[in-house]
Design an enzyme around this catalytic site. Structure first.
Site, PDB file in Angstrom:
ATOM      1  N   ARG A 194       6.883  -3.136  -0.362  1.00 23.09           N
ATOM      2  CA  ARG A 194       7.007  -2.298  -1.553  1.00 23.09           C
ATOM      3  C   ARG A 194       8.089  -1.267  -1.309  1.00 23.09           C
ATOM      4  O   ARG A 194       8.075  -0.575  -0.289  1.00 23.09           O
ATOM      5  CB  ARG A 194       5.677  -1.601  -1.846  1.00 23.09           C
ATOM      6  CG  ARG A 194       5.602  -0.956  -3.221  1.00 23.09           C
ATOM      7  CD  ARG A 194       4.335  -0.152  -3.400  1.00 23.09           C
ATOM      8  NE  ARG A 194       4.458   1.193  -2.853  1.00 23.09           N
ATOM      9  CZ  ARG A 194       3.550   2.168  -3.026  1.00 23.09           C
ATOM     10  NH1 ARG A 194       2.448   1.917  -3.710  1.00 23.09           N
ATOM     11  NH2 ARG A 194       3.733   3.360  -2.497  1.00 23.09           N
ATOM     12  N   TYR A 198       6.522  10.053  -6.041  1.00 21.79           N
ATOM     13  CA  TYR A 198       5.350   9.289  -5.628  1.00 21.79           C
ATOM     14  C   TYR A 198       5.740   8.210  -4.608  1.00 21.79           C
ATOM     15  O   TYR A 198       6.722   7.496  -4.781  1.00 21.79           O
ATOM     16  CB  TYR A 198       4.673   8.614  -6.822  1.00 21.79           C
ATOM     17  CG  TYR A 198       3.662   7.590  -6.382  1.00 21.79           C
ATOM     18  CD1 TYR A 198       2.417   7.993  -5.913  1.00 21.79           C
ATOM     19  CD2 TYR A 198       3.969   6.238  -6.368  1.00 21.79           C
ATOM     20  CE1 TYR A 198       1.503   7.070  -5.451  1.00 21.79           C
ATOM     21  CE2 TYR A 198       3.060   5.307  -5.916  1.00 21.79           C
ATOM     22  CZ  TYR A 198       1.834   5.722  -5.453  1.00 21.79           C
ATOM     23  OH  TYR A 198       0.937   4.802  -4.986  1.00 21.79           O
ATOM     24  N   ASP A 220       5.835   0.330  -7.384  1.00 23.03           N
ATOM     25  CA  ASP A 220       4.720   0.993  -8.055  1.00 23.03           C
ATOM     26  C   ASP A 220       5.250   2.107  -8.954  1.00 23.03           C
ATOM     27  O   ASP A 220       5.877   3.055  -8.481  1.00 23.03           O
ATOM     28  CB  ASP A 220       3.780   1.578  -6.996  1.00 23.03           C
ATOM     29  CG  ASP A 220       2.501   2.158  -7.592  1.00 23.03           C
ATOM     30  OD1 ASP A 220       2.346   2.125  -8.828  1.00 23.03           O
ATOM     31  OD2 ASP A 220       1.657   2.636  -6.807  1.00 23.03           O
ATOM     32  N   HIS A 274       3.149   3.874 -10.908  1.00 19.71           N
ATOM     33  CA  HIS A 274       2.046   4.837 -10.852  1.00 19.71           C
ATOM     34  C   HIS A 274       1.734   5.449 -12.219  1.00 19.71           C
ATOM     35  O   HIS A 274       1.592   6.663 -12.359  1.00 19.71           O
ATOM     36  CB  HIS A 274       2.304   5.937  -9.817  1.00 19.71           C
ATOM     37  CG  HIS A 274       1.057   6.331  -9.099  1.00 19.71           C
ATOM     38  ND1 HIS A 274       0.376   7.491  -9.349  1.00 19.71           N
ATOM     39  CD2 HIS A 274       0.336   5.692  -8.141  1.00 19.71           C
ATOM     40  CE1 HIS A 274      -0.701   7.565  -8.585  1.00 19.71           C
ATOM     41  NE2 HIS A 274      -0.747   6.485  -7.844  1.00 19.71           N
ATOM     42  N   GLU A 299       3.989  -2.603 -10.563  1.00 20.91           N
ATOM     43  CA  GLU A 299       2.602  -2.154 -10.532  1.00 20.91           C
ATOM     44  C   GLU A 299       2.362  -0.914 -11.393  1.00 20.91           C
ATOM     45  O   GLU A 299       3.194  -0.003 -11.431  1.00 20.91           O
ATOM     46  CB  GLU A 299       2.225  -1.840  -9.075  1.00 20.91           C
ATOM     47  CG  GLU A 299       0.849  -1.283  -8.879  1.00 20.91           C
ATOM     48  CD  GLU A 299       0.626  -0.856  -7.440  1.00 20.91           C
ATOM     49  OE1 GLU A 299      -0.330  -0.080  -7.213  1.00 20.91           O
ATOM     50  OE2 GLU A 299       1.384  -1.276  -6.546  1.00 20.91           O
ATOM     51  N   GLU A 318      -5.956  -0.683  -9.759  1.00 22.83           N
ATOM     52  CA  GLU A 318      -6.535  -0.045  -8.578  1.00 22.83           C
ATOM     53  C   GLU A 318      -7.549   1.034  -8.933  1.00 22.83           C
ATOM     54  O   GLU A 318      -8.408   1.362  -8.116  1.00 22.83           O
ATOM     55  CB  GLU A 318      -5.450   0.523  -7.671  1.00 22.83           C
ATOM     56  CG  GLU A 318      -4.742   1.761  -8.197  1.00 22.83           C
ATOM     57  CD  GLU A 318      -3.697   2.269  -7.208  1.00 22.83           C
ATOM     58  OE1 GLU A 318      -3.758   3.461  -6.867  1.00 22.83           O
ATOM     59  OE2 GLU A 318      -2.843   1.490  -6.798  1.00 22.83           O
ATOM     60  N   ARG A 356      -5.630  -5.630  -9.550  1.00 24.59           N
ATOM     61  CA  ARG A 356      -5.635  -4.854  -8.321  1.00 24.59           C
ATOM     62  C   ARG A 356      -6.949  -4.121  -8.061  1.00 24.59           C
ATOM     63  O   ARG A 356      -7.018  -3.224  -7.221  1.00 24.59           O
ATOM     64  CB  ARG A 356      -4.475  -3.846  -8.326  1.00 24.59           C
ATOM     65  CG  ARG A 356      -3.113  -4.507  -8.471  1.00 24.59           C
ATOM     66  CD  ARG A 356      -2.007  -3.634  -7.897  1.00 24.59           C
ATOM     67  NE  ARG A 356      -2.174  -3.493  -6.465  1.00 24.59           N
ATOM     68  CZ  ARG A 356      -2.373  -2.329  -5.850  1.00 24.59           C
ATOM     69  NH1 ARG A 356      -2.459  -1.202  -6.542  1.00 24.59           N
ATOM     70  NH2 ARG A 356      -2.507  -2.278  -4.534  1.00 24.59           N
ATOM     71  N   GLU A 413      -2.609  -5.323  -0.344  1.00 21.57           N
ATOM     72  CA  GLU A 413      -1.924  -4.129   0.119  1.00 21.57           C
ATOM     73  C   GLU A 413      -2.491  -3.722   1.477  1.00 21.57           C
ATOM     74  O   GLU A 413      -3.693  -3.779   1.693  1.00 21.57           O
ATOM     75  CB  GLU A 413      -2.121  -2.991  -0.882  1.00 21.57           C
ATOM     76  CG  GLU A 413      -1.428  -1.692  -0.483  1.00 21.57           C
ATOM     77  CD  GLU A 413      -1.647  -0.587  -1.504  1.00 21.57           C
ATOM     78  OE1 GLU A 413      -0.878   0.392  -1.495  1.00 21.57           O
ATOM     79  OE2 GLU A 413      -2.590  -0.703  -2.316  1.00 21.57           O
ATOM     80  N   TRP A 446      -0.464  11.520 -13.001  1.00 24.63           N
ATOM     81  CA  TRP A 446      -0.157  11.306 -11.595  1.00 24.63           C
ATOM     82  C   TRP A 446      -0.686   9.953 -11.159  1.00 24.63           C
ATOM     83  O   TRP A 446       0.004   9.140 -10.689  1.00 24.63           O
ATOM     84  CB  TRP A 446      -0.791  12.380 -10.696  1.00 24.63           C
ATOM     85  CG  TRP A 446      -0.215  12.267  -9.319  1.00 24.63           C
ATOM     86  CD1 TRP A 446       0.950  12.850  -8.874  1.00 24.63           C
ATOM     87  CD2 TRP A 446      -0.691  11.478  -8.225  1.00 24.63           C
ATOM     88  NE1 TRP A 446       1.210  12.480  -7.576  1.00 24.63           N
ATOM     89  CE2 TRP A 446       0.210  11.640  -7.143  1.00 24.63           C
ATOM     90  CE3 TRP A 446      -1.785  10.655  -8.034  1.00 24.63           C
ATOM     91  CZ2 TRP A 446       0.044  11.010  -5.904  1.00 24.63           C
ATOM     92  CZ3 TRP A 446      -1.958  10.017  -6.806  1.00 24.63           C
ATOM     93  CH2 TRP A 446      -1.049  10.205  -5.761  1.00 24.63           C
TER      94      TRP A 446
END
Length: 403
Positions: free
Chosen positions: A148, A160, A211, A213, A237, A263, A284, A340, A403
């Site tokens: 990643r 991030y 990612d 985020h 992602e 996630e 995820r 991951e 975030w």
């Protein structure tokens, strides 16, 4: 049949906070489960101690499904990260017990190995593009097949996924949340440059991931996915917040870049529309926040019907107990995609001795009975809990943001 005689919660901080549930039986066999909820650890500890553990005593530890349903359907206030993390800890511990009683690793109880190992990806984080590429090369040298890429964005003080550590990123810190600034326009200009340079330097035989985020709107995510198509990402992602699952329809209309999300999902209901409408390519959801192995198998089963593969979260906010559970799950599930893997600190690995291993970009849970992981309680007691928060994010004009 093994009867549950006791259960206790162990909170420890060997570099970061972890919450572990240990269930003991009248046969002298015990199991461990992870209950860590990043930044809200003590909420889950209380949920277990005050509400769940009293309901476990005397139950048949082999009745995993019945206990799962009891804890889920028996709670009027269902789902949510605290409830599902607590259920997950119980579920992992019971699978650990069942494997130990059977003398088999958990993946054998789930149908056996469907592959030789679980492909994992590492995090190449850098303050700028060149440092990110340098970190990525280090992963390639270690045999990783997937990396990643996250890079600092020019004009932003913090980004991030970027930290001072070489092989992992730990965002939880401080006695109060850190505030960072964000600019979508600066980020959108920068990321295609990162991946153009990434392909030039790393070639086409390595899988590259990124990612977002949750920081883009669906149309912005569609634009970024389209801009990144020439670089053939393994996945993009968390492109946009997924509370509105239908938002991914708009992204799909504008890009063929594979999408991954989930996630922070807690149940199959969080992913139902995304999976059934084939709006994502990778789910995820993780073993600790989505109700344990029992419920994660249901999510994977639904996903398999629609050619959606797994890509479980595996950051350092999951203890080695969760990593062991995820690898037993991933080794056995037919539609595994990738796992991951963020390395834990040496202190964490000492507190949680484990059988899993990494070789040539693949991880294996090992063949010890149960999950193949334990907790050294005497050592854990030396690391007292330290309150820590994930950061919060604001736009450059001061507006609170994702975030």
């Amino acid at each position: 049949m093994p009867r549950i005689t006791s259960a206790r919660v162990i909170v420890t901080c060997p570099g970061r906070n972890f919450v572990t549930l240990k269930i003991e039986t009248d046969q002298g066999v015990y199991g461990v489960g992870d209950a860590t909820l990043n930044g809200r650890e003590l909420a889950v500890a209380s949920y277990l101690e005050d509400h769940v553990i009293p309901c476990l005593i005397g139950r048949d530890a082999h009745r995993i499904e019945d206990i799962w349903q009891y804890l889920y359907k028996g709670a009027y206030w269902r789902r949510g990260p605290v409830t599902m993390s607590a259920i997950a800890a119980v579920d992992m511990a019971l699978w650990d017990i069942k494997g130990k009683v059977a003398g088999l690793p958990v993946y054998q109880l789930l149908g056996g190995a469907a592959r030789e190992g679980c492909m994992v990806y590492g995090h190449a984080n850098g303050s700028d593009v060149e440092e990110t590429i340098e970190r990525a090369h280090e992963y390639l040298e270690q045999g990783y097949k997937a990396v990643r890429l996250q890079s600092g964005v020019p004009g932003l003080a913090a980004t991030y996924g970027v930290s001072g550590e070489r092989f992992y990123y730990e965002p939880a810190k401080g006695s109060l949340p850190e505030e960072t600034l964000w600019s979508t326009s600066k980020y959108m200009r920068h990321v295609p440059e990162l991946f153009e340079r990434g392909r030039e330097a790393l070639g086409w035989d390595i899988h590259l991931l990124h990612d977002v985020h949750h920081r883009l709107t669906p149309i912005e995510a569609g634009r970024l996915g389209k801009d990144l198509e020439p670089y053939r990402l393994f996945w993009l992602e968390d492109a946009t917040p997924a509370e509105n699952q239908a938002g991914f329809r708009l992204i799909r209309q504008h890009t063929t870049t594979p999408l991954a999300v989930g996630e922070i999902f807690n149940s199959v209901w969080d992913a139902k529309q995304l999976i059934e409408e084939q709006l994502i390519d990778y789910i995820r959801a993780t073993v600790v926040h989505a109700g344990g192995i029992t419920h994660l198998r249901r999510i994977a089963g639904l996903a398999d019907l629609y050619q959606v593969r797994t890509g479980c979260h595996g950051a350092t906010d999951l203890s080695p107990v969760s990593m062991a559970a995820a690898l037993n799950f991933g080794l056995s599930v037919p539609n595994f995609g990738i796992q991951e893997y963020m390395r834990h600190s040496a202190e964490t690995d000492e507190v949680f001795p484990h059988a899993y291993s990494l070789s040539n970009g693949l991880m294996h849970p090992g063949d010890k009975p149960g999950l193949g992981v334990d907790i050294d309680e005497a050592l854990a007691a030396k690391y007292a809990y330290k309150r820590a928060y994930l950061p919060v994010n604001r736009l450059e004009d001061g507006t609170m943001f994702n975030w």
